[in-house]
Scaffold this motif. Structure first.
Motif, PDB file in Angstrom:
ATOM      1  N   PHE A  44       1.739   5.042  12.937  1.00 54.45           N
ATOM      2  CA  PHE A  44       0.685   4.929  11.920  1.00 54.45           C
ATOM      3  C   PHE A  44       0.527   3.473  11.525  1.00 54.45           C
ATOM      4  O   PHE A  44       1.343   2.613  11.889  1.00 54.45           O
ATOM      5  CB  PHE A  44       0.984   5.801  10.691  1.00 54.45           C
ATOM      6  N   THR A  45      -0.534   3.212  10.797  1.00 52.61           N
ATOM      7  CA  THR A  45      -0.822   1.860  10.311  1.00 52.61           C
ATOM      8  C   THR A  45      -0.511   1.773   8.829  1.00 52.61           C
ATOM      9  O   THR A  45      -0.922   2.636   8.050  1.00 52.61           O
ATOM     10  CB  THR A  45      -2.303   1.502  10.550  1.00 52.61           C
ATOM     11  N   LEU A  46       0.234   0.743   8.459  1.00 52.55           N
ATOM     12  CA  LEU A  46       0.522   0.451   7.064  1.00 52.55           C
ATOM     13  C   LEU A  46      -0.352  -0.728   6.654  1.00 52.55           C
ATOM     14  O   LEU A  46      -0.218  -1.825   7.190  1.00 52.55           O
ATOM     15  CB  LEU A  46       2.003   0.108   6.883  1.00 52.55           C
ATOM     16  N   VAL A  47      -1.267  -0.486   5.721  1.00 54.11           N
ATOM     17  CA  VAL A  47      -2.210  -1.522   5.291  1.00 54.11           C
ATOM     18  C   VAL A  47      -1.746  -2.085   3.951  1.00 54.11           C
ATOM     19  O   VAL A  47      -1.884  -1.436   2.915  1.00 54.11           O
ATOM     20  CB  VAL A  47      -3.634  -0.953   5.165  1.00 54.11           C
ATOM     21  N   LEU A  48      -1.196  -3.293   3.969  1.00 51.07           N
ATOM     22  CA  LEU A  48      -0.695  -3.928   2.760  1.00 51.07           C
ATOM     23  C   LEU A  48      -1.840  -4.578   1.981  1.00 51.07           C
ATOM     24  O   LEU A  48      -2.940  -4.770   2.511  1.00 51.07           O
ATOM     25  CB  LEU A  48       0.359  -4.975   3.109  1.00 51.07           C
ATOM     26  N   THR A  49      -1.565  -4.929   0.731  1.00 50.17           N
ATOM     27  CA  THR A  49      -2.602  -5.517  -0.114  1.00 50.17           C
ATOM     28  C   THR A  49      -2.719  -7.026   0.046  1.00 50.17           C
ATOM     29  O   THR A  49      -3.591  -7.642  -0.558  1.00 50.17           O
ATOM     30  CB  THR A  49      -2.329  -5.201  -1.596  1.00 50.17           C
ATOM     31  N   THR A  50      -1.842  -7.623   0.855  1.00 51.84           N
ATOM     32  CA  THR A  50      -1.922  -9.056   1.154  1.00 51.84           C
ATOM     33  C   THR A  50      -1.088  -9.336   2.394  1.00 51.84           C
ATOM     34  O   THR A  50      -0.007  -8.750   2.561  1.00 51.84           O
ATOM     35  CB  THR A  50      -1.423  -9.934  -0.007  1.00 51.84           C
ATOM     36  N   PRO A  51      -1.558 -10.210   3.280  1.00 52.76           N
ATOM     37  CA  PRO A  51      -0.713 -10.604   4.412  1.00 52.76           C
ATOM     38  C   PRO A  51       0.586 -11.258   3.953  1.00 52.76           C
ATOM     39  O   PRO A  51       1.570 -11.280   4.696  1.00 52.76           O
ATOM     40  CB  PRO A  51      -1.599 -11.611   5.178  1.00 52.76           C
ATOM     41  N   ALA A  52       0.581 -11.785   2.730  1.00 52.42           N
ATOM     42  CA  ALA A  52       1.748 -12.488   2.202  1.00 52.42           C
ATOM     43  C   ALA A  52       2.620 -11.579   1.337  1.00 52.42           C
ATOM     44  O   ALA A  52       3.318 -12.055   0.454  1.00 52.42           O
ATOM     45  CB  ALA A  52       1.294 -13.690   1.382  1.00 52.42           C
ATOM     46  N   CYS A  53       2.581 -10.297   1.584  1.00 52.94           N
ATOM     47  CA  CYS A  53       3.338  -9.359   0.756  1.00 52.94           C
ATOM     48  C   CYS A  53       4.831  -9.720   0.781  1.00 52.94           C
ATOM     49  O   CYS A  53       5.464  -9.707   1.845  1.00 52.94           O
ATOM     50  CB  CYS A  53       3.157  -7.933   1.263  1.00 52.94           C
ATOM     51  N   PRO A  54       5.430 -10.024  -0.362  1.00 55.46           N
ATOM     52  CA  PRO A  54       6.840 -10.436  -0.373  1.00 55.46           C
ATOM     53  C   PRO A  54       7.800  -9.279  -0.124  1.00 55.46           C
ATOM     54  O   PRO A  54       8.973  -9.506   0.162  1.00 55.46           O
ATOM     55  CB  PRO A  54       7.019 -11.007  -1.783  1.00 55.46           C
ATOM     56  N   LEU A  55       7.304  -8.043  -0.221  1.00 58.46           N
ATOM     57  CA  LEU A  55       8.172  -6.868  -0.078  1.00 58.46           C
ATOM     58  C   LEU A  55       7.852  -6.083   1.188  1.00 58.46           C
ATOM     59  O   LEU A  55       8.190  -4.907   1.300  1.00 58.46           O
ATOM     60  CB  LEU A  55       8.019  -5.964  -1.313  1.00 58.46           C
ATOM     61  N   ARG A  56       7.241  -6.760   2.134  1.00 59.34           N
ATOM     62  CA  ARG A  56       6.804  -6.111   3.372  1.00 59.34           C
ATOM     63  C   ARG A  56       7.925  -5.331   4.058  1.00 59.34           C
ATOM     64  O   ARG A  56       7.773  -4.150   4.395  1.00 59.34           O
ATOM     65  CB  ARG A  56       6.245  -7.193   4.307  1.00 59.34           C
ATOM     66  N   GLU A  57       9.061  -5.976   4.277  1.00 63.26           N
ATOM     67  CA  GLU A  57      10.144  -5.330   5.026  1.00 63.26           C
ATOM     68  C   GLU A  57      10.716  -4.134   4.274  1.00 63.26           C
ATOM     69  O   GLU A  57      11.103  -3.134   4.881  1.00 63.26           O
ATOM     70  CB  GLU A  57      11.244  -6.348   5.333  1.00 63.26           C
ATOM     71  N   PHE A  58      10.768  -4.223   2.942  1.00 65.02           N
ATOM     72  CA  PHE A  58      11.271  -3.106   2.151  1.00 65.02           C
ATOM     73  C   PHE A  58      10.358  -1.888   2.275  1.00 65.02           C
ATOM     74  O   PHE A  58      10.824  -0.752   2.384  1.00 65.02           O
ATOM     75  CB  PHE A  58      11.402  -3.517   0.681  1.00 65.02           C
ATOM     76  N   ILE A  59       9.042  -2.132   2.248  1.00 71.13           N
ATOM     77  CA  ILE A  59       8.084  -1.032   2.338  1.00 71.13           C
ATOM     78  C   ILE A  59       8.172  -0.370   3.716  1.00 71.13           C
ATOM     79  O   ILE A  59       8.170   0.858   3.831  1.00 71.13           O
ATOM     80  CB  ILE A  59       6.656  -1.538   2.065  1.00 71.13           C
ATOM     81  N   VAL A  60       8.263  -1.178   4.761  1.00 68.36           N
ATOM     82  CA  VAL A  60       8.383  -0.635   6.119  1.00 68.36           C
ATOM     83  C   VAL A  60       9.646   0.220   6.239  1.00 68.36           C
ATOM     84  O   VAL A  60       9.627   1.323   6.801  1.00 68.36           O
ATOM     85  CB  VAL A  60       8.388  -1.773   7.165  1.00 68.36           C
ATOM     86  N   GLU A  61      10.746  -0.285   5.706  1.00 64.19           N
ATOM     87  CA  GLU A  61      12.001   0.447   5.789  1.00 64.19           C
ATOM     88  C   GLU A  61      11.929   1.759   5.011  1.00 64.19           C
ATOM     89  O   GLU A  61      12.432   2.801   5.474  1.00 64.19           O
ATOM     90  CB  GLU A  61      13.138  -0.419   5.254  1.00 64.19           C
ATOM     91  N   ASP A  62      11.301   1.743   3.837  1.00 68.57           N
ATOM     92  CA  ASP A  62      11.147   2.974   3.057  1.00 68.57           C
ATOM     93  C   ASP A  62      10.306   4.000   3.810  1.00 68.57           C
ATOM     94  O   ASP A  62      10.590   5.209   3.771  1.00 68.57           O
ATOM     95  CB  ASP A  62      10.494   2.664   1.711  1.00 68.57           C
ATOM     96  N   CYS A  63       9.274   3.530   4.507  1.00 68.53           N
ATOM     97  CA  CYS A  63       8.433   4.440   5.295  1.00 68.53           C
ATOM     98  C   CYS A  63       9.234   5.069   6.435  1.00 68.53           C
ATOM     99  O   CYS A  63       9.124   6.278   6.699  1.00 68.53           O
ATOM    100  CB  CYS A  63       7.227   3.687   5.847  1.00 68.53           C
ATOM    101  N   LYS A  64      10.023   4.278   7.111  1.00 73.07           N
ATOM    102  CA  LYS A  64      10.821   4.799   8.224  1.00 73.07           C
ATOM    103  C   LYS A  64      11.839   5.832   7.736  1.00 73.07           C
ATOM    104  O   LYS A  64      12.034   6.883   8.370  1.00 73.07           O
ATOM    105  CB  LYS A  64      11.531   3.656   8.954  1.00 73.07           C
ATOM    106  N   LYS A  65      12.478   5.533   6.610  1.00 74.21           N
ATOM    107  CA  LYS A  65      13.453   6.474   6.069  1.00 74.21           C
ATOM    108  C   LYS A  65      12.795   7.809   5.734  1.00 74.21           C
ATOM    109  O   LYS A  65      13.372   8.880   5.972  1.00 74.21           O
ATOM    110  CB  LYS A  65      14.100   5.887   4.809  1.00 74.21           C
ATOM    111  N   ALA A  66      11.592   7.756   5.193  1.00 73.01           N
ATOM    112  CA  ALA A  66      10.893   8.989   4.828  1.00 73.01           C
ATOM    113  C   ALA A  66      10.516   9.805   6.055  1.00 73.01           C
ATOM    114  O   ALA A  66      10.730  11.021   6.102  1.00 73.01           O
ATOM    115  CB  ALA A  66       9.637   8.643   4.014  1.00 73.01           C
ATOM    116  N   VAL A  67       9.987   9.151   7.079  1.00 73.12           N
ATOM    117  CA  VAL A  67       9.532   9.870   8.274  1.00 73.12           C
ATOM    118  C   VAL A  67      10.711  10.441   9.059  1.00 73.12           C
ATOM    119  O   VAL A  67      10.606  11.498   9.685  1.00 73.12           O
ATOM    120  CB  VAL A  67       8.663   8.939   9.156  1.00 73.12           C
TER     121      VAL A  67
END
Length: 356
Positions: A44-67
């Motif tokens: 799937f595609t994760l669309v962040l609110t800014t290319p400079a999102c400081p929490l990018r890796e945390f959000i990706v990891e949370d998504c993987k844990k959920a799936v």
């Protein structure tokens, strides 16, 4: 545990995952898109609110844990993109076509490294993939062309039905317009307020900025005509106040901060520049040349965030003089890391403000 692995079940397990800054579900924010299932492979595609999102890796990891909680999942592929939101419009101010967010970098007095912060923040944002412009509004002392490696650049002026249009110069991923391109290097600008206001409006509305996620405005020091023109002309996503830790700089920075608040411009926070000196031959030592703790104390007193503290390093000065900003020339230095972190924090705050 869901018995069927399909797009619906993927969205359901992702529904509790929140954007850490907005505190809302990624699914409800439409940040999860294009869910596909191929056997046990989920993408799937994760669309962040800014290319400079400081929490990018945390959000990706949370998504993987959920799936991974879904039965039958053997592989997870996440494409990360970004769609920077548009800042809120204001009825009495005119935005710039194609420019999503305008951010002022200001200081109460000169000599605190405001332009160094503005240039490096702009370049750091561009390094994340954001589309960035830099408007050098310091008409009397335009230093950004030198600091961005564009001192000898020639900008193009073309005619249009609405008047002359300037094509900005470009380097290190940043589009730049500055008075430094329009006058000789040793020529002083001896102007009164109305002429100053006119050229600033030209830089805002008669430049081919194109599509920008962020337009960083390097303001002149103080609280004069240029600041009033900019704050009254365009809607601003926010202002960043740059100071050093010493008392005289902090006193002036408080005045600049209050000016933006009186003009209804959100203050994103304070940057304490030259927080301490790191000698090049003894990188493990630091000296508080201008005092210490002033930025954090002032931020607390005024109720605004301290965005970060940038040390004083010789390589920062060298980078500014040579036209290679430290976030490019020495990205592993303490100063570059601090400036990059500040840029990411600014981007995060701007996105939150636009979406809340």
């Amino acid at each position: 545990m869901y018995d069927v692995l399909d797009s619906r079940s993927v969205l359901e397990v992702l529904r509790p995952v929140e954007d850490p800054e907005l505190r809302k579900s990624l699914v409800e924010l439409n940040m999860i898109r294009n869910v596909k299932i191929d056997g046990g492979k989920v993408s799937f595609t994760l669309v962040l609110t800014t290319p400079a999102c400081p929490l990018r890796e945390f959000i990706v990891e949370d998504c993987k844990k959920a799936v991974k909680k879904l039965s039958g999942v053997t592989d997870i592929s996440i494409e990360v993109t970004a769609e920077t939101p548009q800042q809120k419009s204001l009825p009495d101010r005119t935005g710039i076509s194609g420019v999503k967010n305008i951010i002022a970098v200001s200081s109460g007095k000169g000599g605190v490294g405001k332009s160094t912060v503005a240039v490096n923040v702009a370049v750091a944002l561009a390094q994340t993939g954001a589309k960035v412009g830099l408007l050098d509004a310091d008409i009397y002392g335009p230093n950004d062309p030198t600091m961005l490696g564009l001192a000898d650049a020639q900008i193009t002026v073309r005619s249009s039905e609405t008047g002359d249009i300037l094509e900005p110069a470009f380097n290190h991923g940043v589009k730049l317009v500055s008075m430094g391109f329009l006058i000789d290097r040793d020529q002083p600008v001896i102007w009164r307020g109305p002429m100053l206001n006119g050229v600033i409006r030209q830089f805002l509305y008669q430049v081919q900025w194109g599509e920008l996620d962020y337009l960083i405005v390097d303001m002149p020091p103080g609280t004069g005509d240029a600041q009033l023109t900019l704050t009254q002309a365009v809607p601003m996503a926010g202002a960043v106040i740059v100071t050093t830790p010493q008392t005289v700089a902090l006193l002036d920075s408080r005045k600049g901060l209050r000016m933006f608040q009186q003009m209804n411009v959100p203050v994103l926070g304070i940057v304490e520049n030259m927080s301490y000196f790191i000698p090049p031959d003894q990188p493990d030592k630091q000296y508080d040349i201008f005092g210490s703790g002033g930025g954090s104390k002032t931020a607390a007193e005024l109720g605004v965030p301290l965005l970060g503290c940038v040390p004083l390093e010789i390589s920062t000065r060298v980078g500014g003089d040579s036209g290679v900003p430290i976030v490019v020339g020495d990205p592993d230095s303490a100063s570059a890391k601090a400036l990059t972190a500040i840029a990411l924090t600014i981007a995060g705050k701007v996105s939150v403000a636009a979406l809340t």
